[in-house]
Design a protein around this motif. Structure first.
Motif, mmCIF file in Angstrom:
data_model
loop_
_atom_site.group_PDB
_atom_site.id
_atom_site.type_symbol
_atom_site.label_atom_id
_atom_site.label_comp_id
_atom_site.label_asym_id
_atom_site.label_seq_id
_atom_site.Cartn_x
_atom_site.Cartn_y
_atom_site.Cartn_z
ATOM 1 N N SER A 284 -0.366 -9.570 0.052
ATOM 2 C CA SER A 284 -0.198 -9.392 -1.762
ATOM 3 C C SER A 284 1.241 -9.964 -1.946
ATOM 4 O O SER A 284 2.315 -9.712 -1.810
ATOM 5 N N SER B 77 5.339 -8.134 -1.506
ATOM 6 C CA SER B 77 5.463 -7.661 -0.245
ATOM 7 C C SER B 77 6.707 -8.195 0.756
ATOM 8 O O SER B 77 7.337 -7.842 1.612
ATOM 9 N N GLU C 169 3.571 -0.491 0.707
ATOM 10 C CA GLU C 169 2.273 -1.369 0.116
ATOM 11 C C GLU C 169 0.743 0.322 0.682
ATOM 12 O O GLU C 169 -0.486 -0.280 0.239
ATOM 13 N N LYS D 299 -3.594 -0.378 4.364
ATOM 14 C CA LYS D 299 -4.011 -1.735 3.411
ATOM 15 C C LYS D 299 -4.738 -2.373 4.509
ATOM 16 O O LYS D 299 -5.756 -3.355 4.344
#
Length: 243
Positions: free
Chosen positions: A39, A42, A145, A149
């Motif tokens: 993403s 990151s 994140e 994920k």
């Protein structure tokens, strides 16, 4: 609706053909491609810069191609390592494709390059569907994140040959549940190796380079269960998520 699905499958099939050709051509010249997916934000670029710098210290002939929708910021950062770097601007396209990559490598990739790191567009949906002729697909996720994920992006994580956790130095501050993350990774990709890294502290830096060099030397690459029956050279594909 059926026509849309058929068109998408045809596009992906053509890409797979191009990827096989590119993989064969690069393999013949002794070059391994590492496809890096994550993403935005990151920490992929920071980690790659550190890995390239380490490769230069070890006298490993490497190069990097980085793709973005706009700006050459990442290429400028990676070039600080001293490795050959090329920026690709996709003009809105959310991923790289094998034929596109081959076109950018033609006439640019150094003849002695043993490892080519491809920093794909920051996106965990579209890039997951496209084989780039890589021999090692790496998916990165930062501790900021969230532990779910891998479940949100099962194709990206499910087809990874290696998973890297980035910004590990922020795990405590982000209240990162490592056990939950690892369980979720194994749920979509049983047996895949997960390595924790921090470009800031240096922890785990070199792991990516070591794994890539292992592939160059003929080491076996993790084969995702999700990819069973869908082999494409050194990489694999299954049904894709709709972007």
């Amino acid at each position: 609706m059926c026509q849309t699905v058929d068109l998408r499958q045809a596009v992906l099939a053509r890409n797979d053909d191009s990827a096989r050709e590119l993989r064969a051509a690069l393999s013949a010249r002794g070059t391994v491609v590492v496809n890096m997916l994550s993403s935005p934000g990151s920490g992929k670029t920071a980690l790659l810069e550190a890995e390239l710098g380490l490769a230069k210290e070890r006298a490993v002939a490497v190069a990097a191609l980085t793709a973005d929708l706009a700006t050459e910021n990442d290429a400028l950062r990676l070039a600080r390592s001293g490795a050959p770097v090329k920026q690709v601007l996709t003009d809105g396209l959310c991923h790289l494709e094998a034929r596109m990559l081959a076109g950018h490598l033609d006439g640019w990739l150094p003849a002695d390059c043993r490892l080519l790191f491809v920093e794909n567009v920051g996106n965990l949906v579209c890039p997951a569907s496209y084989d780039l002729g890589e021999s090692l697909r790496v998916v990165l996720a930062s501790v900021t994140e969230g532990e779910d994920k891998p479940l949100k992006y099962p194709t990206a994580f499910g087809l990874a040959n290696l998973v890297l956790v980035t910004k590990a130095d922020l795990a405590a501050a982000a209240d990162f549940d490592e056990a939950a993350f690892l369980a979720n990774v194994q749920r979509v990709n049983p047996g895949v190796e997960v390595v924790h890294t921090s470009a800031r502290t240096g922890d785990g830096v070199g792991a990516l380079l070591d794994r890539a060099l292992g592939v160059l030397d003929g080491a076996a690459v993790h084969r995702p269960v999700m990819a069973s029956g869908h082999s494409h050279g050194g990489h694999v594909h299954v049904a894709r998520e709709t972007p």
